[in-house]
Design a protein around this motif. Structure first.
Motif, PDB file in Angstrom:
ATOM      1  N   ILE B 140      38.430  85.897   1.141  1.00  0.00           N
ATOM      2  CA  ILE B 140      38.587  84.487   1.553  1.00  0.00           C
ATOM      3  C   ILE B 140      37.448  83.641   0.983  1.00  0.00           C
ATOM      4  CG2 ILE B 140      38.535  82.925   3.550  1.00  0.00           C
ATOM      5  CD1 ILE B 140      40.058  85.117   5.098  1.00  0.00           C
ATOM      6  N   ARG B 141      36.232  84.169   1.054  1.00  0.00           N
ATOM      7  CA  ARG B 141      35.095  83.416   0.505  1.00  0.00           C
ATOM      8  C   ARG B 141      35.249  83.215  -0.998  1.00  0.00           C
ATOM      9  NH1 ARG B 141      32.115  85.067   5.132  1.00  0.00           N
ATOM     10  NH2 ARG B 141      32.465  87.224   4.558  1.00  0.00           N
ATOM     11  N   GLN B 142      35.773  84.236  -1.701  1.00  0.00           N
ATOM     12  CA  GLN B 142      35.994  84.087  -3.154  1.00  0.00           C
ATOM     13  C   GLN B 142      37.044  83.005  -3.422  1.00  0.00           C
ATOM     14  OE1 GLN B 142      36.937  88.145  -4.164  1.00  0.00           O
ATOM     15  NE2 GLN B 142      34.772  88.736  -4.419  1.00  0.00           N
ATOM     16  N   ALA B 143      38.072  82.936  -2.581  1.00  0.00           N
ATOM     17  CA  ALA B 143      39.098  81.903  -2.752  1.00  0.00           C
ATOM     18  C   ALA B 143      38.514  80.516  -2.501  1.00  0.00           C
ATOM     19  CB  ALA B 143      40.277  82.172  -1.830  1.00  0.00           C
ATOM     20  N   GLY B 147      38.011  77.370  -5.276  1.00  0.00           N
ATOM     21  CA  GLY B 147      38.625  76.080  -4.956  1.00  0.00           C
ATOM     22  C   GLY B 147      40.051  76.193  -4.447  1.00  0.00           C
ATOM     23  N   GLU B 148      40.485  77.410  -4.081  1.00  0.00           N
ATOM     24  CA  GLU B 148      41.846  77.547  -3.550  1.00  0.00           C
ATOM     25  C   GLU B 148      41.925  77.176  -2.074  1.00  0.00           C
ATOM     26  OE1 GLU B 148      44.123  81.148  -4.250  1.00  0.00           O
ATOM     27  OE2 GLU B 148      42.811  81.612  -5.932  1.00  0.00           O
ATOM     28  N   LEU B 149      40.790  77.326  -1.376  1.00  0.00           N
ATOM     29  CA  LEU B 149      40.746  76.997   0.056  1.00  0.00           C
ATOM     30  C   LEU B 149      39.636  75.973   0.267  1.00  0.00           C
ATOM     31  CD1 LEU B 149      40.977  80.608   1.585  1.00  0.00           C
ATOM     32  CD2 LEU B 149      42.830  78.952   1.274  1.00  0.00           C
ATOM     33  N   ARG B 150      39.781  75.179   1.320  1.00  0.00           N
ATOM     34  CA  ARG B 150      38.798  74.110   1.503  1.00  0.00           C
ATOM     35  C   ARG B 150      37.411  74.667   1.842  1.00  0.00           C
ATOM     36  NH1 ARG B 150      38.540  73.173   6.967  1.00  0.00           N
ATOM     37  NH2 ARG B 150      40.385  73.663   8.191  1.00  0.00           N
ATOM     38  N   ALA B 151      36.414  73.975   1.358  1.00  0.00           N
ATOM     39  CA  ALA B 151      35.040  74.480   1.394  1.00  0.00           C
ATOM     40  C   ALA B 151      34.522  74.656   2.811  1.00  0.00           C
ATOM     41  CB  ALA B 151      34.119  73.542   0.605  1.00  0.00           C
ATOM     42  N   ASP B 152      35.041  73.856   3.763  1.00  0.00           N
ATOM     43  CA  ASP B 152      34.500  73.935   5.129  1.00  0.00           C
ATOM     44  C   ASP B 152      35.313  74.879   6.027  1.00  0.00           C
ATOM     45  OD1 ASP B 152      36.781  72.425   5.287  1.00  0.00           O
ATOM     46  OD2 ASP B 152      35.941  70.961   6.703  1.00  0.00           O
ATOM     47  N   LEU B 153      36.178  75.711   5.423  1.00  0.00           N
ATOM     48  CA  LEU B 153      36.966  76.665   6.221  1.00  0.00           C
ATOM     49  C   LEU B 153      36.032  77.650   6.923  1.00  0.00           C
ATOM     50  CD1 LEU B 153      39.898  77.662   6.856  1.00  0.00           C
ATOM     51  CD2 LEU B 153      39.633  79.258   4.962  1.00  0.00           C
ATOM     52  N   ASP B 154      36.237  77.828   8.218  1.00  0.00           N
ATOM     53  CA  ASP B 154      35.440  78.798   8.958  1.00  0.00           C
ATOM     54  C   ASP B 154      36.066  80.187   8.755  1.00  0.00           C
ATOM     55  OD1 ASP B 154      33.312  78.986  11.357  1.00  0.00           O
ATOM     56  OD2 ASP B 154      34.968  80.376  11.728  1.00  0.00           O
ATOM     57  N   VAL B 155      35.334  81.073   8.075  1.00  0.00           N
ATOM     58  CA  VAL B 155      35.933  82.349   7.646  1.00  0.00           C
ATOM     59  C   VAL B 155      36.275  83.230   8.846  1.00  0.00           C
ATOM     60  CG1 VAL B 155      35.570  84.449   6.282  1.00  0.00           C
ATOM     61  CG2 VAL B 155      34.835  82.237   5.379  1.00  0.00           C
ATOM     62  N   GLU B 156      35.403  83.272   9.856  1.00  0.00           N
ATOM     63  CA  GLU B 156      35.702  84.128  11.025  1.00  0.00           C
ATOM     64  C   GLU B 156      36.950  83.636  11.761  1.00  0.00           C
ATOM     65  OE1 GLU B 156      34.235  87.077  11.844  1.00  0.00           O
ATOM     66  OE2 GLU B 156      33.272  86.761   9.904  1.00  0.00           O
ATOM     67  N   THR B 157      37.071  82.321  11.922  1.00  0.00           N
ATOM     68  CA  THR B 157      38.268  81.770  12.571  1.00  0.00           C
ATOM     69  C   THR B 157      39.501  82.067  11.725  1.00  0.00           C
ATOM     70  OG1 THR B 157      36.954  80.030  13.595  1.00  0.00           O
ATOM     71  CG2 THR B 157      39.315  79.644  13.479  1.00  0.00           C
TER      72      THR B 157
END
Lengths: 196, 196
Positions: B140-143, B147-157
């Protein structure tokens, strides 16, 4: 108003029920679920074992009813409000139950029973999970009708997404390090994808 | 190449391990988890009880290792691909494990152990849940970096939202009425809210 002497048994019954349920929670908090016996519950509640067995066939039945009553009270769904307010309230209520010390003993047991589809698990699902899920589903459908959520939202998938993270967090024991504001963050993340 | 005779014990050990693990799964499929004994496993695998006890202290340890091996094989994370492909693959692999007949016996037991934080539950979490969750978090962090996922996405959530619905569906026994295509529907719903 009818005379309070007409059905004298009723108020006393309710008081006895409350004393028994209070004793169950006290004892679970003190020693955990497994060691609690009907004997200990009777002694703590100040009633006879026969009084308990007249109401519940087994300790498991009593505990499920006690939990259903607790969750019925503590997880009330808001009657109105926009869907964001509803979801934040529902998740905060679930978090609040999951954080109670009794939940620490009861949750692992109930989740195993529900997963195994035992009689107790089905009783709990029928008394608590299915009606609460149906109520929340109704609120989601109403929000779709009001145009707050997109019309093609799959309600069952939405319910799984709302409930799933709470279960996962509790399973993984991450309630022990409470994160502030994870609930609104989760809800805002969900609603970002559910906008019309 | 080194001679195959240099360490003659190794290949035999692996064969014995495989026979024991195969016997565990056979027996769980036949009678469920609870009635399976080390005696029955030894008989089915054609080894002595001592051979099993040399490898595992208890039946529970053996079952957890067997499940960890099964999940390690069957839930391989794709090494590349866009995040949609990764999430669809991961969820289909989880669905596939959850749909196996052995999971019907093992899942309720393991989920209860994990929830209760027993030694077995912690062993399973350390062997399976935590590393798999870490691997998926990395993807998920690599995505996010791509730039595939928004930068402020909370990875644990995000991880809770990916895993939660699978757990809820399995808990509620809804695997028995499989819905076609729920996985891509779920992933598309999540990604709609996670776009940059």
């Amino acid at each position: 108003m009818s005379s309070p002497t007409r059905r004298p048994g009723r108020p006393r019954d309710a008081t006895i029920d409350e004393a028994i349920v209070a004793a169950v929670f006290d004892l679970i908090e003190e020693v955990g679920l497994a060691p609690v016996t009907i004997d200990a519950i009777a002694e703590r509640a100040g009633v006879s074992k026969a009084t308990i067995y007249r109401r519940w066939a087994t300790k498991d039945d009593l505990v499920v009813d006690a939990v259903a009553g607790l969750i019925g009270r503590s997880l009330e769904l808001p009657a109105s409000g926009d869907i964001r307010a509803v979801l934040v309230a529902v998740l905060r209520q679930m978090e609040s139950f999951m954080s109670m010390s009794v939940a620490g003993s009861i949750f692992p047991w109930l989740v195993g029973e529900v997963a195994a589809g035992t009689e107790i698990g089905r009783h709990y699902a029928a008394a608590v999970i299915i009606p609460r899920r149906a109520d929340l589903g109704t609120l989601i459908r109403q929000a779709i009708e009001r145009g707050e959520l997109r019309a093609d939202l799959d309600v069952e998938t939405a319910l799984d997404l709302i409930i799933g993270p709470v279960i996962v967090r509790k399973l993984m024991g991450r309630w022990r390090q409470p994160e502030e504001d994870w609930v609104p963050k989760l809800v805002d993340g969900l609603l970002a994808g559910w906008a019309p």
